[in-house]
Every structure is written in C-alpha cells, then in structure tokens.
Design an enzyme around this catalytic site. Structure first.
Site, PDB file in Angstrom:
ATOM      1  CD  GLU A 134      -3.937  15.773 -15.837  1.00 35.22           C
ATOM      2  OE1 GLU A 134      -2.757  15.402 -15.738  1.00 35.22           O
ATOM      3  OE2 GLU A 134      -4.703  15.408 -16.721  1.00 35.22           O
ATOM      4  CE  LYS A 143       5.541  16.724 -14.777  1.00 32.47           C
ATOM      5  NZ  LYS A 143       5.615  15.435 -15.425  1.00 32.47           N
ATOM      6  CE  LYS A 165      -0.512  13.352 -14.807  1.00 31.20           C
ATOM      7  NZ  LYS A 165      -0.893  13.824 -16.160  1.00 31.20           N
ATOM      8  CG  HIS A 178      -1.091   9.133 -24.605  1.00 28.00           C
ATOM      9  ND1 HIS A 178      -1.623   9.540 -23.399  1.00 28.00           N
ATOM     10  CD2 HIS A 178       0.252   9.254 -24.463  1.00 28.00           C
ATOM     11  CE1 HIS A 178      -0.653   9.889 -22.571  1.00 28.00           C
ATOM     12  NE2 HIS A 178       0.496   9.724 -23.192  1.00 28.00           N
ATOM     13  CG  HIS A 183       0.945  14.043 -23.770  1.00 29.41           C
ATOM     14  ND1 HIS A 183       1.645  15.170 -24.111  1.00 29.41           N
ATOM     15  CD2 HIS A 183       1.780  13.318 -22.979  1.00 29.41           C
ATOM     16  CE1 HIS A 183       2.847  15.137 -23.543  1.00 29.41           C
ATOM     17  NE2 HIS A 183       2.958  14.024 -22.861  1.00 29.41           N
ATOM     18  NE  ARG A 186       0.801  16.459 -13.318  1.00 30.73           N
ATOM     19  CZ  ARG A 186       1.525  15.716 -12.522  1.00 30.73           C
ATOM     20  NH1 ARG A 186       1.352  15.758 -11.220  1.00 30.73           N
ATOM     21  NH2 ARG A 186       2.443  14.895 -13.006  1.00 30.73           N
ATOM     22  CD  GLU A 190       6.911  14.811 -23.126  1.00 31.02           C
ATOM     23  OE1 GLU A 190       6.222  15.828 -22.974  1.00 31.02           O
ATOM     24  OE2 GLU A 190       6.440  13.648 -23.063  1.00 31.02           O
ATOM     25  CG  HIS A 194       5.764   9.348 -24.515  1.00 25.10           C
ATOM     26  ND1 HIS A 194       4.385   9.243 -24.481  1.00 25.10           N
ATOM     27  CD2 HIS A 194       6.070  10.473 -23.815  1.00 25.10           C
ATOM     28  CE1 HIS A 194       3.892  10.248 -23.779  1.00 25.10           C
ATOM     29  NE2 HIS A 194       4.892  11.012 -23.369  1.00 25.10           N
ATOM     30  CG  ASN A 254      -1.871  15.483 -20.267  1.00 30.62           C
ATOM     31  OD1 ASN A 254      -0.867  14.803 -20.070  1.00 30.62           O
ATOM     32  ND2 ASN A 254      -2.858  15.558 -19.402  1.00 30.62           N
ATOM     33  NE  ARG A 284      -4.103  -1.994   1.817  1.00 33.13           N
ATOM     34  CZ  ARG A 284      -4.079  -3.046   2.633  1.00 33.13           C
ATOM     35  NH1 ARG A 284      -3.224  -3.090   3.633  1.00 33.13           N
ATOM     36  NH2 ARG A 284      -4.919  -4.038   2.453  1.00 33.13           N
TER      37      ARG A 284
HETATM   38  P1  NAD Z   1      12.395   4.703 -22.226  1.00 36.69           P
HETATM   39  O1  NAD Z   1      12.286   4.619 -20.774  1.00 36.69           O
HETATM   40  O2  NAD Z   1      11.865   3.570 -23.041  1.00 36.69           O
HETATM   41  O3  NAD Z   1      13.915   4.944 -22.603  1.00 36.69           O
HETATM   42  C1  NAD Z   1      14.286   5.055 -23.943  1.00 36.69           C
HETATM   43  C2  NAD Z   1      15.425   4.084 -24.322  1.00 36.69           C
HETATM   44  O4  NAD Z   1      16.661   4.608 -23.869  1.00 36.69           O
HETATM   45  C3  NAD Z   1      15.305   2.701 -23.705  1.00 36.69           C
HETATM   46  O5  NAD Z   1      15.747   1.750 -24.624  1.00 36.69           O
HETATM   47  C4  NAD Z   1      16.266   2.783 -22.525  1.00 36.69           C
HETATM   48  O6  NAD Z   1      16.744   1.522 -22.118  1.00 36.69           O
HETATM   49  C5  NAD Z   1      17.361   3.625 -23.099  1.00 36.69           C
HETATM   50  N1  NAD Z   1      18.163   4.393 -22.150  1.00 36.69           N
HETATM   51  C6  NAD Z   1      17.741   5.019 -21.033  1.00 36.69           C
HETATM   52  N2  NAD Z   1      18.730   5.753 -20.517  1.00 36.69           N
HETATM   53  C7  NAD Z   1      19.802   5.554 -21.292  1.00 36.69           C
HETATM   54  C8  NAD Z   1      21.122   6.060 -21.280  1.00 36.69           C
HETATM   55  N3  NAD Z   1      21.521   6.959 -20.386  1.00 36.69           N
HETATM   56  N4  NAD Z   1      21.985   5.638 -22.229  1.00 36.69           N
HETATM   57  C9  NAD Z   1      21.583   4.751 -23.187  1.00 36.69           C
HETATM   58  N5  NAD Z   1      20.339   4.265 -23.273  1.00 36.69           N
HETATM   59  C10 NAD Z   1      19.457   4.671 -22.333  1.00 36.69           C
HETATM   60  O7  NAD Z   1      11.667   6.003 -22.806  1.00 36.69           O
HETATM   61  P2  NAD Z   1      11.563   7.490 -22.266  1.00 36.69           P
HETATM   62  O8  NAD Z   1      11.437   8.318 -23.474  1.00 36.69           O
HETATM   63  O9  NAD Z   1      12.610   7.807 -21.283  1.00 36.69           O
HETATM   64  O10 NAD Z   1      10.178   7.493 -21.467  1.00 36.69           O
HETATM   65  C11 NAD Z   1       8.956   7.268 -22.127  1.00 36.69           C
HETATM   66  C12 NAD Z   1       7.945   6.843 -21.102  1.00 36.69           C
HETATM   67  O11 NAD Z   1       7.751   7.875 -20.145  1.00 36.69           O
HETATM   68  C13 NAD Z   1       6.582   6.550 -21.682  1.00 36.69           C
HETATM   69  O12 NAD Z   1       6.103   5.334 -21.168  1.00 36.69           O
HETATM   70  C14 NAD Z   1       5.727   7.689 -21.213  1.00 36.69           C
HETATM   71  O13 NAD Z   1       4.385   7.342 -21.058  1.00 36.69           O
HETATM   72  C15 NAD Z   1       6.365   8.033 -19.912  1.00 36.69           C
HETATM   73  N6  NAD Z   1       6.120   9.396 -19.456  1.00 36.69           N
HETATM   74  C16 NAD Z   1       5.667   9.580 -18.204  1.00 36.69           C
HETATM   75  C17 NAD Z   1       5.458  10.847 -17.715  1.00 36.69           C
HETATM   76  C18 NAD Z   1       5.033  11.049 -16.293  1.00 36.69           C
HETATM   77  O14 NAD Z   1       4.709  12.175 -15.938  1.00 36.69           O
HETATM   78  N7  NAD Z   1       5.065  10.033 -15.481  1.00 36.69           N
HETATM   79  C19 NAD Z   1       5.730  11.964 -18.535  1.00 36.69           C
HETATM   80  C20 NAD Z   1       6.203  11.741 -19.819  1.00 36.69           C
HETATM   81  C21 NAD Z   1       6.399  10.449 -20.277  1.00 36.69           C
HETATM   82  N1  GLY Z   2       3.419  14.457 -18.359  1.00 35.15           N
HETATM   83  C1  GLY Z   2       2.212  15.031 -17.909  1.00 35.15           C
HETATM   84  C2  GLY Z   2       2.149  15.254 -16.439  1.00 35.15           C
HETATM   85  O1  GLY Z   2       3.064  14.933 -15.721  1.00 35.15           O
HETATM   86  O2  GLY Z   2       1.168  15.741 -15.963  1.00 35.15           O
END
Ligand code: NAD
Ligand code: GLY
Length: 357
Positions: free
Chosen positions: A234, A224, A140, A249, A245, A238, A182, A262, A242, A118
C-alpha cells in the site's frame, strides 16, 4: 474449478475457486511446509466445516483451536489463545496455520502466522462472501484496538487461498449482503463493467445462484489480485481498496465493533464517499444516486446509524492508516470505476455529509 494467481514473484500464490473444494487434499497438501498443521476456526464454523477440513490434512500432525465468534473478539487477548495452543502443542517454525472462517478468523490467523516465532506459513480457507472476495487475498492481517480498527497487524501473504463456494449456503442472509458490499466496491474502484453486471445480477447473487456467485467472486479476486500484485504494501494504489473504509471503520469503532458488520460500515461509507464526491462536483447527483440505489437494492444500509454524530466520527477518522500529517485522506469518486485517494476535499462539505445535510 478456476485458479487465479496473486503475482508477487517468489511469494506468488494461487486462489482456487469452486464448489466442494473443502476436504480435498490436492488444494492444500502441496502448500503445507512440514508435518505440523494448526487449524484456527471459531465456535460457529467448527461444527459446520472443521471435520471436513481436518480430513484434507489427515496426512499431517494436525490440531485445531476454536476461538469465540465475533468482531469484538478480534483483539490481542483472544489472539493469545492461538499462541497458547501453538506452544502447548510444541509447534515449531515449520508449522502451517490454516484459517478456516470469515475475515475475523482470517485476519487473526494471518497475524498469528506473521508473528509466531517471527513468521510461519499459513493457508486461507475463507467461508464468508466477504472473506472470499477480499480479506483472504492480499496478506493484510491484524487485530483491532479499542481506539481503532485493524491498528495492530502485519503484511503476511498466505501460501494459497481455497474458496469453496458451497460454504456460502450456510451463511446468514445479512452476512451475504455484507460481503456484497465489498463486491460492489470493486466495480466502483476501477471496474465499471462489473458494476453494470452487478446492477443486472444482484438478485441472482443474493439468491446464491452458483454461477452468479462464482462469477462475482472470481471477478472480485482478480481485481484485488491485480492491485495487490502492483502495490503489495500500500505505497500507492492499494489504498483505493479502502473505498468507504475511513467512514466505515469509524462507524464500527464508535459502535464498539458490535451492531454494525464490517461490510455494512463499508456500504454506508461508500454512500458517504459518493455524497462527498458529489458535493465536490466530481460526480453528478445522478451518478451518486445510481451508486446509492445499488447499495440499497442489495439490502445494505446507506445512512449513518442515528445514535452516532459527526463530531464523534470526525475524531475517530483521525485514527486511520491513511492519515498523513494529521490530514484525513479519503478514497473518492471521479466516476463509477474511477477513484482517487485524496486530502483535497472541502471540510465543510465533509461535515455536511456526516450531518446528513
Ligand atoms: P466474520 O469473520 O465475523 O464472519 C461473519 C459471521 O459469519 C461470523 O459469525 C462467522 O462465524 C459466520 N460464518 C463464517 N462462515 C460461515 C459459514 N460458511 N456459514 C455460517 N456462518 C459462517 O466477518 P467477515 O465479514 O467474514 O469479515 C470481517 C472482517 O474482515 C473484519 O474484521 C474486517 O476488518 C476484515 N477484513 C479484512 C480485510 C483484509 O484485507 N485483511 C479485508 C476486508 C475485511
Ligand atoms: N481490504 C483492503 C486491502 O486489502 O487493501
């Protein structure tokens, strides 16, 4: 080294930004609650950065779990691997989880932390540009469902965010550009000066100039943090984060979370948002072109992939967390640096935008 704060009362936390922070104890040790630590990473990042990260936690009883790499593994089945490891190691409610990786690892680790017994604390150590400017900040967390992106999750804030900009030196160019989408988003949402700075400095950023990277990361995190501090869950503003997005998405889901990163979905989505805003008469064609130009100069896609169609995307966009009473709500532009969340758009204009008309 620069420290920013996400101001959330007693749940406030620091964002440390600098070079060579990985492996340094002072940024993480004060944020670990008790003796047990579980580092979550993936098979690509582990050989690069796990050993160094473990060193920073050497005074604790630290274990690690290595997930498969890819957005297509951001699901409940793979999430269970984290719970398996925590239970096998007899981790209790005091365990601190550490997310070492990009947004996929960060979102999954955060959700594991939100739900294990939890709720347990966690630390974000983002290693992609996208994770450093966006996903590691704001709490998030979650996983994808075959029918919709990020549909299962929770709000759960980290104890701290440690951004070592040196980790970006091993990131593939395509991933760096996806993160830049982003970054551009913040300029468009409410920071026109930052948008202008990006128009001048995007090549320095893409060539990984340390000063340009640090500036862009700090600006993005500050933008942010300001929004999250005002609207953590949100309820209102907030949702502006998006921008692009809803379209993005749907594109990612239509492609089964493979083939379109993404950040690339977001870049196409921001171009579509600009075009819809223009069709609504809210921005001029000159402004829409200015936005699309920066995205294209960054080397990001601006068009819907040819194998997708408008009907399919419209159906997928109905499954979006901003949908209210069956009506899709978009983040649209009134100017560069001025955005609104609205369901006040012309459905014909939307269809035209999706059909490239
Ligand atoms: P990812 O986590 O898939 O990383 C991209 C690639 O880079 C992967 O293959 C990873 O293994 C590799 N990698 C990571 N760091 C590295 C490094 N330093 N050197 C070499 N390779 C490396 O993708 P991302 O773009 O980082 O994240 C996308 C995800 O984030 C999506 O799922 C999206 O929905 C999420 N997201 C969440 C929020 C939030 O607020 N929580 C906001 C934006 C995006
Ligand atoms: N990436 C959108 C949020 O964090 O609200």
């Amino acid at each position: 080294m620069e420290t920013l704060t996400v101001d959330l009362g007693e749940r406030s936390y620091p964002i440390y930004i600098g070079q060579d922070l990985l492996g340094q104890t002072q940024y993480v040790v004060p944020h670990v609650k008790a003796k047990q630590v579980m580092i979550v990473t993936n098979e690509t990042i582990a050989p690069l950065y796990l050993e160094k990260t473990l060193a920073a936690f050497s005074e604790f009883n630290t274990a690690s779990v290595i997930l498969p790499d890819g957005e297509e593994y951001k699901n409940l089945e793979v999430l269970n691997q984290i719970f398996d490891s925590l239970l096998k190691k007899h981790c209790d409610r005091q365990v601190t989880l550490v997310a070492l990786g990009g947004g996929v690892v960060g979102d999954m680790t955060g959700f594991a932390a939100a739900s294990y017994q939890r709720g347990v604390p966690f630390i974000q150590i983002p290693t992609t540009l996208l994770a450093q400017v966006d996903s590691s900040v704001g709490g998030k967390t979650g996983v994808n469902h075959a029918l919709g992106k990020n549909m299962i999750g929770a709000f759960h804030q980290p104890q701290c965010v440690v951004i070592d900009t040196n980790t970006l030196n091993t990131l593939e160019d395509r991933q760096l550009k996806a993160g830049a989408a982003e970054v551009i988003k913040y300029g468009l949402i409410n920071d026109p000066e930052f948008f202008s700075w990006l128009e001048t400095n995007i090549q320095a950023l893409l060539s990984r100039d340390p000063q340009a990277l640090s500036y862009a990361i700090a600006c993005s995190c500050q933008d942010k943090a300001d929004i999250v501090s005002l609207d953590e869950k949100e309820a209102g503003m907030r949702a502006l984060l998006n921008l692009g997005h809803t379209f993005g998405h749907a594109i990612e889901t239509a492609m089964n979370y493979t083939g379109c990163l993404h950040g690339e979905g977001v870049s196409i989505g921001m171009c579509l948002a600009a075009k819809l805003s223009q069709k609504m008469g809210w921005i001029t064609s000159k402004t829409a072109d200015q936005i699309i130009r920066l995205i294209e100069v960054t080397g990001l896609p601006s068009q819907i992939p040819p194998n997708l169609n408008a009907e399919q995307l419209l159906t997928l966009m109905q499954i979006d967390k901003k949908v209210q009473a069956g009506r899709i709500r978009f983040v649209l532009l009134k100017a560069i640096g001025k955005t609104v969340v609205t369901d006040d758009y012309d459905p014909i204009a939307l269809k035209n935008v999706l059909e490239g008309a």
